[in-house]
Design a protein around this motif. Structure first.
Motif, PDB file in Angstrom:
ATOM      1  N   HIS A  41       0.845  -1.199   0.000  1.00  6.10           N
ATOM      2  CA  HIS A  41       0.000   0.000   0.000  1.00  6.10           C
ATOM      3  C   HIS A  41       0.876   1.243   0.000  1.00  6.10           C
ATOM      4  N   GLY A  42       0.393   2.309  -0.615  1.00  7.63           N
ATOM      5  CA  GLY A  42       1.116   3.575  -0.619  1.00  7.63           C
ATOM      6  C   GLY A  42       2.158   3.683  -1.704  1.00  7.63           C
ATOM      7  N   ARG A  43       2.025   2.879  -2.739  1.00  6.08           N
ATOM      8  CA  ARG A  43       2.978   2.955  -3.826  1.00  6.08           C
ATOM      9  C   ARG A  43       2.297   3.482  -5.080  1.00  6.08           C
ATOM     10  N   MET A  44       3.085   4.052  -5.982  1.00  7.11           N
ATOM     11  CA  MET A  44       2.523   4.604  -7.210  1.00  7.11           C
ATOM     12  C   MET A  44       2.646   3.616  -8.371  1.00  7.11           C
ATOM     13  N   VAL A  45       3.805   2.990  -8.521  1.00  8.91           N
ATOM     14  CA  VAL A  45       4.002   2.034  -9.617  1.00  8.91           C
ATOM     15  C   VAL A  45       4.297   0.661  -9.016  1.00  8.91           C
ATOM     16  N   ALA A  46       5.566   0.389  -8.721  1.00  7.95           N
ATOM     17  CA  ALA A  46       5.936  -0.914  -8.173  1.00  7.95           C
ATOM     18  C   ALA A  46       6.371  -0.842  -6.718  1.00  7.95           C
ATOM     19  N   GLY A  47       6.435   0.368  -6.162  1.00  6.12           N
ATOM     20  CA  GLY A  47       6.782   0.522  -4.752  1.00  6.12           C
ATOM     21  C   GLY A  47       8.252   0.657  -4.457  1.00  6.12           C
ATOM     22  N   VAL A  48       9.079   0.808  -5.485  1.00  4.77           N
ATOM     23  CA  VAL A  48      10.521   0.915  -5.266  1.00  4.77           C
ATOM     24  C   VAL A  48      10.858   2.201  -4.515  1.00  4.77           C
ATOM     25  N   GLY A  84      15.514  -2.246  -8.968  1.00  3.22           N
ATOM     26  CA  GLY A  84      14.873  -2.263  -7.660  1.00  3.22           C
ATOM     27  C   GLY A  84      13.615  -3.100  -7.657  1.00  3.22           C
ATOM     28  N   TRP A  85      12.832  -2.989  -8.726  1.00  9.23           N
ATOM     29  CA  TRP A  85      11.594  -3.761  -8.843  1.00  9.23           C
ATOM     30  C   TRP A  85      11.884  -5.259  -8.860  1.00  9.23           C
ATOM     31  N   LEU A  86      12.960  -5.647  -9.544  1.00  7.18           N
ATOM     32  CA  LEU A  86      13.301  -7.063  -9.640  1.00  7.18           C
ATOM     33  C   LEU A  86      14.014  -7.597  -8.398  1.00  7.18           C
ATOM     34  N   LEU A  87      14.811  -6.764  -7.735  1.00  9.81           N
ATOM     35  CA  LEU A  87      15.671  -7.246  -6.656  1.00  9.81           C
ATOM     36  C   LEU A  87      15.145  -7.012  -5.252  1.00  9.81           C
ATOM     37  N   ILE A  88      14.237  -6.051  -5.077  1.00  5.47           N
ATOM     38  CA  ILE A  88      13.698  -5.758  -3.744  1.00  5.47           C
ATOM     39  C   ILE A  88      12.415  -6.564  -3.549  1.00  5.47           C
ATOM     40  N   PRO A  89      12.337  -7.387  -2.520  1.00  3.62           N
ATOM     41  CA  PRO A  89      11.131  -8.197  -2.323  1.00  3.62           C
ATOM     42  C   PRO A  89       9.929  -7.341  -1.925  1.00  3.62           C
ATOM     43  N   GLU A  90       8.754  -7.826  -2.310  1.00  9.62           N
ATOM     44  CA  GLU A  90       7.519  -7.147  -1.930  1.00  9.62           C
ATOM     45  C   GLU A  90       7.246  -7.390  -0.446  1.00  9.62           C
ATOM     46  N   GLU A  91       6.576  -6.458   0.166  1.00 10.53           N
ATOM     47  CA  GLU A  91       6.247  -6.546   1.587  1.00 10.53           C
ATOM     48  C   GLU A  91       5.544  -7.866   1.886  1.00 10.53           C
ATOM     49  N   GLY A  92       6.033  -8.566   2.910  1.00  6.73           N
ATOM     50  CA  GLY A  92       5.435  -9.831   3.311  1.00  6.73           C
ATOM     51  C   GLY A  92       6.030 -11.039   2.607  1.00  6.73           C
ATOM     52  N   ARG A  93       6.914 -10.816   1.647  1.00  5.48           N
ATOM     53  CA  ARG A  93       7.558 -11.923   0.929  1.00  5.48           C
ATOM     54  C   ARG A  93       9.023 -11.983   1.305  1.00  5.48           C
ATOM     55  N   GLN A  95      11.369 -13.459  -0.824  1.00  5.87           N
ATOM     56  CA  GLN A  95      12.195 -13.446  -2.024  1.00  5.87           C
ATOM     57  C   GLN A  95      11.741 -12.369  -2.996  1.00  5.87           C
ATOM     58  N   SER A  96      12.678 -11.906  -3.799  1.00  4.81           N
ATOM     59  CA  SER A  96      12.382 -10.895  -4.812  1.00  4.81           C
ATOM     60  C   SER A  96      11.827 -11.567  -6.071  1.00  4.81           C
ATOM     61  N   LEU A  97      11.370 -10.742  -6.996  1.00  3.84           N
ATOM     62  CA  LEU A  97      10.882 -11.263  -8.274  1.00  3.84           C
ATOM     63  C   LEU A  97      11.991 -11.976  -9.035  1.00  3.84           C
ATOM     64  N   ALA A  98      13.196 -11.414  -9.006  1.00  5.67           N
ATOM     65  CA  ALA A  98      14.324 -12.038  -9.700  1.00  5.67           C
ATOM     66  C   ALA A  98      14.616 -13.419  -9.120  1.00  5.67           C
ATOM     67  N   SER A  99      14.560 -13.537  -7.821  1.00  6.21           N
ATOM     68  CA  SER A  99      14.794 -14.826  -7.181  1.00  6.21           C
ATOM     69  C   SER A  99      13.714 -15.844  -7.574  1.00  6.21           C
ATOM     70  N   ASP A 100      12.459 -15.381  -7.615  1.00  7.82           N
ATOM     71  CA  ASP A 100      11.368 -16.260  -8.051  1.00  7.82           C
ATOM     72  C   ASP A 100      11.555 -16.708  -9.489  1.00  7.82           C
ATOM     73  N   LEU A 101      11.986 -15.791 -10.374  1.00  9.16           N
ATOM     74  CA  LEU A 101      12.211 -16.137 -11.779  1.00  9.16           C
ATOM     75  C   LEU A 101      13.333 -17.147 -11.932  1.00  9.16           C
ATOM     76  N   ILE A 102      14.418 -16.955 -11.196  1.00  7.46           N
ATOM     77  CA  ILE A 102      15.542 -17.888 -11.268  1.00  7.46           C
ATOM     78  C   ILE A 102      15.119 -19.265 -10.797  1.00  7.46           C
ATOM     79  N   GLN A 103      14.366 -19.338  -9.714  1.00  8.74           N
ATOM     80  CA  GLN A 103      13.907 -20.634  -9.211  1.00  8.74           C
ATOM     81  C   GLN A 103      12.963 -21.316 -10.187  1.00  8.74           C
ATOM     82  N   SER A 104      12.098 -20.533 -10.848  1.00 12.16           N
ATOM     83  CA  SER A 104      11.169 -21.153 -11.803  1.00 12.16           C
ATOM     84  C   SER A 104      11.914 -21.687 -13.023  1.00 12.16           C
TER      85      SER A 104
END
Length: 110
Positions: A41-48, A84-93, A95-104
């Protein structure tokens, strides 16, 4: 002045506060530092910018202005924001998006 030297302090009972490391408090002398994460909450695009501002303890508008200036001056703001969007994890998670992509990709290649 009458001063008696008794030798160095006992190393087990005395620690230099500048070099001691408290394993329970990983923040050292910085006090309570927020974990770098993109807020839901409180973000405009991705929250970076909002996440960086929360961690730095400044207003998110300041960080957004810095990103905008970096976009205009050399265009460095866009790749920095995307990183930042790829490497910074979302609140409550955890792992970051990049980490999720690498694992998938790793799970698909097995």
């Amino acid at each position: 002045m009458n001063t008696t030297y008794t030798g160095p302090p006992d190393s087990e009972t005395s620690q230099d506060s500048r070099t001691s490391y408290d394993s329970d408090n990983h923040h050292g002398d910085f006090g309570s530092v927020e974990r770098l994460e993109r807020p839901v909450h409180g973000r405009m695009v991705a929250g970076v910018a909002a996440g960086a501002a929360r961690t730095l303890g400044v207003d998110p508008t300041v960080v957004r202005i810095i990103f905008a200036v970096l976009v205009v001056v050399g265009g460095f703001g866009i790749p920095l924001y995307l990183a930042g969007w790829l490497l910074i994890p979302e609140e409550g998670r955890q792992q970051s998006l990049a980490s999720d992509l690498i694992q998938s990709f790793q799970s698909k290649s097995r």
